[in-house]
Design a protein around this motif. Sequence first.
Motif, PDB file in Angstrom:
ATOM      1  N   ALA A  37       0.825  -1.205   0.000  1.00  0.00           N
ATOM      2  CA  ALA A  37       0.000   0.000   0.000  1.00  0.00           C
ATOM      3  C   ALA A  37       0.862   1.258   0.000  1.00  0.00           C
ATOM      4  N   ALA A  38       1.906   1.248   0.816  1.00  0.00           N
ATOM      5  CA  ALA A  38       2.774   2.425   0.891  1.00  0.00           C
ATOM      6  C   ALA A  38       3.450   2.683  -0.448  1.00  0.00           C
ATOM      7  N   HIS A  39       3.929   1.605  -1.085  1.00  0.00           N
ATOM      8  CA  HIS A  39       4.558   1.761  -2.398  1.00  0.00           C
ATOM      9  C   HIS A  39       3.558   2.297  -3.409  1.00  0.00           C
ATOM     10  N   SER A  40       2.364   1.725  -3.415  1.00  0.00           N
ATOM     11  CA  SER A  40       1.348   2.142  -4.377  1.00  0.00           C
ATOM     12  C   SER A  40       0.948   3.592  -4.160  1.00  0.00           C
ATOM     13  N   LYS A  41       0.807   3.976  -2.880  1.00  0.00           N
ATOM     14  CA  LYS A  41       0.411   5.347  -2.572  1.00  0.00           C
ATOM     15  C   LYS A  41       1.468   6.334  -3.048  1.00  0.00           C
ATOM     16  N   ARG A  42       2.747   5.999  -2.846  1.00  0.00           N
ATOM     17  CA  ARG A  42       3.819   6.870  -3.330  1.00  0.00           C
ATOM     18  C   ARG A  42       3.781   6.985  -4.842  1.00  0.00           C
ATOM     19  N   SER A  43       3.571   5.851  -5.511  1.00  0.00           N
ATOM     20  CA  SER A  43       3.533   5.863  -6.971  1.00  0.00           C
ATOM     21  C   SER A  43       2.390   6.729  -7.482  1.00  0.00           C
ATOM     22  N   LEU A  44       1.229   6.572  -6.854  1.00  0.00           N
ATOM     23  CA  LEU A  44       0.064   7.346  -7.282  1.00  0.00           C
ATOM     24  C   LEU A  44       0.249   8.829  -7.029  1.00  0.00           C
ATOM     25  N   ALA A  45       0.912   9.156  -5.907  1.00  0.00           N
ATOM     26  CA  ALA A  45       1.109  10.568  -5.578  1.00  0.00           C
ATOM     27  C   ALA A  45       1.931  11.281  -6.635  1.00  0.00           C
ATOM     28  N   ASN A  46       2.767  10.531  -7.318  1.00  0.00           N
ATOM     29  CA  ASN A  46       3.639  11.129  -8.329  1.00  0.00           C
ATOM     30  C   ASN A  46       2.922  11.454  -9.624  1.00  0.00           C
ATOM     31  N   CYS A  47       1.699  10.899  -9.798  1.00  0.00           N
ATOM     32  CA  CYS A  47       1.048  11.089 -11.092  1.00  0.00           C
ATOM     33  C   CYS A  47      -0.419  11.468 -11.003  1.00  0.00           C
ATOM     34  N   ALA A  48      -1.008  11.489  -9.804  1.00  0.00           N
ATOM     35  CA  ALA A  48      -2.455  11.678  -9.675  1.00  0.00           C
ATOM     36  C   ALA A  48      -2.936  13.013 -10.208  1.00  0.00           C
ATOM     37  N   ASP A  49      -2.075  14.044 -10.185  1.00  0.00           N
ATOM     38  CA  ASP A  49      -2.480  15.368 -10.643  1.00  0.00           C
ATOM     39  C   ASP A  49      -2.046  15.666 -12.065  1.00  0.00           C
ATOM     40  N   SER A  50      -1.595  14.658 -12.765  1.00  0.00           N
ATOM     41  CA  SER A  50      -1.174  14.877 -14.149  1.00  0.00           C
ATOM     42  C   SER A  50      -2.391  15.155 -15.023  1.00  0.00           C
ATOM     43  N   PRO A  51      -2.225  15.871 -16.123  1.00  0.00           N
ATOM     44  CA  PRO A  51      -3.354  16.134 -17.023  1.00  0.00           C
ATOM     45  C   PRO A  51      -4.046  14.861 -17.491  1.00  0.00           C
ATOM     46  N   ALA A  52      -3.262  13.820 -17.748  1.00  0.00           N
ATOM     47  CA  ALA A  52      -3.858  12.563 -18.219  1.00  0.00           C
ATOM     48  C   ALA A  52      -4.721  11.930 -17.138  1.00  0.00           C
ATOM     49  N   ALA A  53      -4.250  11.953 -15.885  1.00  0.00           N
ATOM     50  CA  ALA A  53      -5.015  11.352 -14.790  1.00  0.00           C
ATOM     51  C   ALA A  53      -6.294  12.135 -14.523  1.00  0.00           C
ATOM     52  N   ILE A  54      -6.229  13.440 -14.572  1.00  0.00           N
ATOM     53  CA  ILE A  54      -7.418  14.268 -14.367  1.00  0.00           C
ATOM     54  C   ILE A  54      -8.437  14.041 -15.472  1.00  0.00           C
ATOM     55  N   ALA A  55      -7.960  13.964 -16.707  1.00  0.00           N
ATOM     56  CA  ALA A  55      -8.864  13.719 -17.834  1.00  0.00           C
ATOM     57  C   ALA A  55      -9.522  12.354 -17.725  1.00  0.00           C
ATOM     58  N   LEU A  56      -8.766  11.360 -17.264  1.00  0.00           N
ATOM     59  CA  LEU A  56      -9.309  10.009 -17.100  1.00  0.00           C
ATOM     60  C   LEU A  56     -10.422  10.009 -16.061  1.00  0.00           C
ATOM     61  N   LYS A  57     -10.225  10.725 -14.951  1.00  0.00           N
ATOM     62  CA  LYS A  57     -11.254  10.827 -13.916  1.00  0.00           C
ATOM     63  C   LYS A  57     -12.498  11.515 -14.467  1.00  0.00           C
ATOM     64  N   GLU A  58     -12.316  12.577 -15.232  1.00  0.00           N
ATOM     65  CA  GLU A  58     -13.466  13.287 -15.794  1.00  0.00           C
ATOM     66  C   GLU A  58     -14.276  12.384 -16.711  1.00  0.00           C
ATOM     67  N   ARG A  59     -13.589  11.559 -17.482  1.00  0.00           N
ATOM     68  CA  ARG A  59     -14.305  10.637 -18.374  1.00  0.00           C
ATOM     69  C   ARG A  59     -15.038   9.572 -17.567  1.00  0.00           C
ATOM     70  N   ALA A  60     -14.433   9.135 -16.437  1.00  0.00           N
ATOM     71  CA  ALA A  60     -15.101   8.150 -15.582  1.00  0.00           C
ATOM     72  C   ALA A  60     -16.392   8.726 -15.004  1.00  0.00           C
ATOM     73  N   VAL A  61     -16.343   9.959 -14.566  1.00  0.00           N
ATOM     74  CA  VAL A  61     -17.535  10.624 -14.021  1.00  0.00           C
ATOM     75  C   VAL A  61     -18.638  10.677 -15.061  1.00  0.00           C
ATOM     76  N   ALA A  62     -18.292  11.142 -16.261  1.00  0.00           N
ATOM     77  CA  ALA A  62     -19.292  11.259 -17.323  1.00  0.00           C
ATOM     78  C   ALA A  62     -19.850   9.899 -17.713  1.00  0.00           C
ATOM     79  N   ARG A  63     -18.989   8.887 -17.774  1.00  0.00           N
ATOM     80  CA  ARG A  63     -19.423   7.549 -18.194  1.00  0.00           C
ATOM     81  C   ARG A  63     -20.395   6.958 -17.182  1.00  0.00           C
ATOM     82  N   ARG A  64     -20.067   7.032 -15.909  1.00  0.00           N
ATOM     83  CA  ARG A  64     -20.911   6.430 -14.886  1.00  0.00           C
ATOM     84  C   ARG A  64     -22.252   7.150 -14.793  1.00  0.00           C
TER      85      ARG A  64
END
Length: 356
Positions: A37-64
Amino acid sequence: MILPSLTAALAFSAVVYGHPETEEERQAQAATLRRIAAHSKRSLANCADSPAAIALKERAVARRAAWADELRVKRGLKTRAERRGPKELEKYLDLSHNETAKGYNLDTPLDVLFGSNASCILVPETIIGPYYVEGESFRTDVTDGEPGVASHLDFQFIDINTCEAVPNLIIDLWHANSTGVYSGVTAELQGGLKTNFGRGIQQTDKDGVVQFSTIFPGHYIGRTNHFHVMSTDNATILSNGTFEGGTVSHIGQVYFDQSLIAEVEKNEPYIRNQQPVTNNRQDEFTGDEATEDYDPFMKYTYLGDGAEEGLLLWLTIGLDITTNYNANVSVASKWHPGGGTDEGGRPKEEEKASFL
């Protein structure tokens, strides 16, 4: 020591990766899951605010949101109706994952209603269970006429190292029916080799998404209600509508709020389930899926005024595509059109539990 990858973390503790039987093994496995979990959390923290990650979340919201409206229309429901409203596991058992219970309606901002876990909810690896069937077919609806509460599932798979979608994964889904019976296996009181309700496979799209339609699973002896999910990368898709080979990159089980289970099981045919009830706290495998950073419970919204009118459930699963869990796959049987063949696979750690 900082482990460089999830693979390294698992290799570090291979001896305790199966379901633990002693207190020493349980403590070792818990330490391993915290490390992952600690490794995964660190990995995610490095990319969660990237434009690609934000766009992916927006598409998930619209899809659901769009799927919820589509399902309501198909069921003749109003799409603008107001919705009514000691261990790591305890953190999530005491949370409500019911997005309808908060008084939201379809005027609520979609990122509030459908985006709350669109950014990297992680599920640790777990045992595959005793009833995995190989050779299931690609299909969206796995109901096969089984009665129960209609449940529509949206799973999204992301790479924890990049926060980007993982396309072209083969996703196996399987679960018990409303009275706790599995299809496709010869074990006592199960459905037999000529059945395959509650089973199917799909391939993730460019956003790492698969969607299944089925019924809400029932409980059975020793187990609370749950879905099994497995992902396979680099598999070969066959002309007969299934796949072979590839690398298993994730094995998981996902769960539901106890309040939702109670509401569902007030309905037919769940009330005819004679198997002893095991709740989320009593199920010894539920805790395998929860750490401080892992929430194994699916978010959901009612399609109507209650569970009996249908559910939309969703979860985003983070995985490390460099991992290989092929050694953890135990095949109970192989499905063929018109019937299957018994392979006799049953994980050692579940033999003693006598899960039927």
